[in-house]
Design a protein around this motif. Structure first.
Motif, PDB file in Angstrom:
ATOM      1  N   ARG A 284     -25.589 -80.128 -96.472  1.00  0.00           N
ATOM      2  CA  ARG A 284     -25.392 -78.286 -95.780  1.00  0.00           C
ATOM      3  C   ARG A 284     -24.188 -79.204 -94.452  1.00  0.00           C
ATOM      4  N   GLY A 285     -23.194 -77.600 -94.573  1.00  0.00           N
ATOM      5  CA  GLY A 285     -22.007 -77.864 -93.611  1.00  0.00           C
ATOM      6  C   GLY A 285     -21.449 -76.952 -94.163  1.00  0.00           C
ATOM      7  N   VAL A 286     -19.829 -77.229 -93.303  1.00  0.00           N
ATOM      8  CA  VAL A 286     -18.784 -77.610 -93.597  1.00  0.00           C
ATOM      9  C   VAL A 286     -17.850 -77.742 -94.028  1.00  0.00           C
ATOM     10  N   LEU A 287     -17.764 -77.303 -95.246  1.00  0.00           N
ATOM     11  CA  LEU A 287     -15.673 -77.644 -95.946  1.00  0.00           C
ATOM     12  C   LEU A 287     -14.862 -76.607 -95.762  1.00  0.00           C
ATOM     13  N   ASP A 288     -13.642 -77.378 -94.929  1.00  0.00           N
ATOM     14  CA  ASP A 288     -12.361 -77.210 -95.148  1.00  0.00           C
ATOM     15  C   ASP A 288     -11.980 -77.381 -96.039  1.00  0.00           C
ATOM     16  N   ALA A 289     -10.711 -77.613 -97.194  1.00  0.00           N
ATOM     17  CA  ALA A 289      -9.953 -77.539 -97.778  1.00  0.00           C
ATOM     18  C   ALA A 289      -8.419 -77.172 -97.750  1.00  0.00           C
ATOM     19  N   GLN A 290      -7.767 -77.988 -98.001  1.00  0.00           N
ATOM     20  CA  GLN A 290      -5.956 -76.748 -98.309  1.00  0.00           C
ATOM     21  C   GLN A 290      -5.161 -77.685 -99.358  1.00  0.00           C
ATOM     22  N   GLY A 291      -4.466 -77.490-100.557  1.00  0.00           N
ATOM     23  CA  GLY A 291      -4.303 -78.787-100.932  1.00  0.00           C
ATOM     24  C   GLY A 291      -3.654 -77.359-102.263  1.00  0.00           C
ATOM     25  N   ASN A 292      -3.266 -78.568-103.524  1.00  0.00           N
ATOM     26  CA  ASN A 292      -2.681 -77.859-104.918  1.00  0.00           C
ATOM     27  C   ASN A 292      -3.547 -78.657-105.951  1.00  0.00           C
ATOM     28  N   GLY A 293      -4.336 -77.771-107.118  1.00  0.00           N
ATOM     29  CA  GLY A 293      -4.949 -78.356-107.622  1.00  0.00           C
ATOM     30  C   GLY A 293      -6.575 -77.542-107.809  1.00  0.00           C
ATOM     31  N   LEU A 294      -7.545 -77.900-107.924  1.00  0.00           N
ATOM     32  CA  LEU A 294      -9.132 -76.927-108.288  1.00  0.00           C
ATOM     33  C   LEU A 294      -9.931 -77.702-107.095  1.00  0.00           C
ATOM     34  N   VAL A 295     -10.616 -76.777-106.783  1.00  0.00           N
ATOM     35  CA  VAL A 295     -11.639 -76.732-106.161  1.00  0.00           C
ATOM     36  C   VAL A 295     -12.853 -75.937-107.222  1.00  0.00           C
ATOM     37  N   ALA A 296     -14.216 -77.002-107.001  1.00  0.00           N
ATOM     38  CA  ALA A 296     -15.246 -76.045-107.266  1.00  0.00           C
ATOM     39  C   ALA A 296     -16.688 -76.512-106.829  1.00  0.00           C
ATOM     40  N   MET A 297     -16.918 -74.913-106.291  1.00  0.00           N
ATOM     41  CA  MET A 297     -18.279 -75.255-105.545  1.00  0.00           C
ATOM     42  C   MET A 297     -19.484 -74.990-105.956  1.00  0.00           C
ATOM     43  N   ARG A 298     -20.545 -75.005-105.745  1.00  0.00           N
ATOM     44  CA  ARG A 298     -21.663 -74.597-105.999  1.00  0.00           C
ATOM     45  C   ARG A 298     -22.721 -74.646-104.754  1.00  0.00           C
ATOM     46  N   GLY A 299     -23.606 -73.527-104.862  1.00  0.00           N
ATOM     47  CA  GLY A 299     -24.928 -73.634-104.040  1.00  0.00           C
ATOM     48  C   GLY A 299     -25.220 -72.136-102.885  1.00  0.00           C
TER      49      GLY A 299
ATOM     50  N   VAL B  96     -10.149 -73.410 -98.870  1.00  0.00           N
ATOM     51  CA  VAL B  96     -10.983 -72.866 -99.161  1.00  0.00           C
ATOM     52  C   VAL B  96     -11.455 -73.544 -97.219  1.00  0.00           C
ATOM     53  N   HIS B  97     -12.384 -72.347 -97.240  1.00  0.00           N
ATOM     54  CA  HIS B  97     -13.677 -72.190 -95.842  1.00  0.00           C
ATOM     55  C   HIS B  97     -14.643 -72.649 -96.577  1.00  0.00           C
ATOM     56  N   ALA B  98     -15.523 -72.953 -96.340  1.00  0.00           N
ATOM     57  CA  ALA B  98     -17.662 -72.432 -97.144  1.00  0.00           C
ATOM     58  C   ALA B  98     -18.262 -73.552 -95.966  1.00  0.00           C
ATOM     59  N   ALA B  99     -18.504 -72.585 -95.918  1.00  0.00           N
ATOM     60  CA  ALA B  99     -20.306 -72.836 -95.075  1.00  0.00           C
ATOM     61  C   ALA B  99     -21.534 -72.387 -95.667  1.00  0.00           C
ATOM     62  N   GLY B 100     -22.498 -73.594 -95.487  1.00  0.00           N
ATOM     63  CA  GLY B 100     -23.863 -73.169 -96.645  1.00  0.00           C
ATOM     64  C   GLY B 100     -24.336 -74.463 -96.530  1.00  0.00           C
ATOM     65  N   ARG B 101     -24.376 -74.367 -98.164  1.00  0.00           N
ATOM     66  CA  ARG B 101     -25.435 -75.606 -98.327  1.00  0.00           C
ATOM     67  C   ARG B 101     -25.452 -75.869-100.235  1.00  0.00           C
ATOM     68  N   GLY B 102     -24.249 -76.613-100.791  1.00  0.00           N
ATOM     69  CA  GLY B 102     -24.831 -77.159-102.232  1.00  0.00           C
ATOM     70  C   GLY B 102     -23.204 -78.172-102.025  1.00  0.00           C
TER      71      GLY B 102
ATOM     72  N   HIS C  87      -6.263 -81.790 -98.546  1.00  0.00           N
ATOM     73  CA  HIS C  87      -6.945 -82.685 -97.612  1.00  0.00           C
ATOM     74  C   HIS C  87      -7.691 -81.659 -97.386  1.00  0.00           C
ATOM     75  N   TYR C  88      -9.225 -82.612 -97.191  1.00  0.00           N
ATOM     76  CA  TYR C  88      -9.714 -81.527 -96.520  1.00  0.00           C
ATOM     77  C   TYR C  88     -10.743 -82.215 -95.344  1.00  0.00           C
TER      78      TYR C  88
ATOM     79  N   PRO D 299      -8.647 -85.100 -91.418  1.00  0.00           N
ATOM     80  CA  PRO D 299      -8.972 -85.149 -93.255  1.00  0.00           C
ATOM     81  C   PRO D 299      -9.199 -86.448 -93.652  1.00  0.00           C
ATOM     82  N   PHE D 300      -9.663 -86.277 -94.937  1.00  0.00           N
ATOM     83  CA  PHE D 300      -9.700 -86.899 -96.212  1.00  0.00           C
ATOM     84  C   PHE D 300      -8.351 -86.075 -96.778  1.00  0.00           C
ATOM     85  N   PRO D 301      -7.870 -87.652 -98.177  1.00  0.00           N
ATOM     86  CA  PRO D 301      -7.534 -86.412 -99.096  1.00  0.00           C
ATOM     87  C   PRO D 301      -8.277 -86.200 -99.976  1.00  0.00           C
ATOM     88  N   TRP D 302      -7.707 -85.556-100.806  1.00  0.00           N
ATOM     89  CA  TRP D 302      -7.932 -85.185-101.908  1.00  0.00           C
ATOM     90  C   TRP D 302      -8.137 -86.103-103.222  1.00  0.00           C
ATOM     91  N   ASP D 303      -8.643 -86.407-104.192  1.00  0.00           N
ATOM     92  CA  ASP D 303      -8.865 -87.570-105.264  1.00  0.00           C
ATOM     93  C   ASP D 303      -7.809 -86.577-106.198  1.00  0.00           C
TER      94      ASP D 303
END
Length: 169
Positions: free
Chosen positions: A40-55, A121-127, A136-137, A144-148
């Motif tokens: 659980r926590g907060v994810l902030d991501a910016q870039g080009n491609g695909l982001v999938a989230m669940r939770g 993407v700005h997501a807070a919660g558990r998942g 990067h995110y 920041p960490f790079p997307w793969d």
């Protein structure tokens, strides 16, 4: 027109494959001690491609030239999507084609996939979250960490823990 539909179907298929292939593995296989793929926590991501989230998430998503898929497994999520072209239903998802605006998704047991350019993407919660492409995110302010480019999980860890990343490669 046929070319656009074929491209959209290919993108949706890739997104569904990525989403369904990693969701069972994340919950069924125990992670190695140095890899966290949920929390659980907060994810902030910016870039080009695909982001999938669940939770259980409260997410703000935007993109340019994208496709947004939302699945409300508990049927009580609040979903608001601005500036999109067509809407369809596929595999339990509501699919927003031509997504080029903002979306807010708040709910328990929610799945969200966004594919496109200039994804934010700005997501807070558990998942958990899966990122594939270039960008990067930050997790709980760390980064920041790079997307793969091959895809990888971004852990959403406890607020006082250091984030870890699992590569999909």
């Amino acid at each position: 027109m046929f070319k656009k539909l074929s491209l959209a179907a290919a993108i949706m298929g890739a997104a569904a494959l990525a989403f369904s292939a990693f969701a069972p593995a994340a919950s069924a296989a125990p992670p190695s001690p140095d890899v966290v793929i949920a929390g659980r926590g907060v994810l902030d991501a910016q870039g080009n491609g695909l982001v999938a989230m669940r939770g259980n998430i409260d997410a703000a998503v935007s993109a340019d030239r994208g496709i947004l898929l939302v699945k409300d497994e508990s049927t009580d999520a609040v979903v608001r999507v601005d500036d999109y072209g067509d809407v369809a239903h596929w595999g339990g998802f509501t699919v927003y084609f031509g997504f080029r605006g903002n979306a807010t998704i708040i709910g328990k047991h929610v799945a969200v996939i966004v594919i496109g350019g200039e994804v934010n993407v700005h997501a807070a919660g558990r998942g958990w979250a899966f990122l594939k492409g270039e960008g990067h995110y930050f997790v709980n302010g760390h980064g920041p960490f790079p997307w793969d480019r091959d895809g990888g999980f971004a852990s959403i860890t406890l607020p006082d823990a250091a984030p870890t990343v699992a590569s999909g490669g």
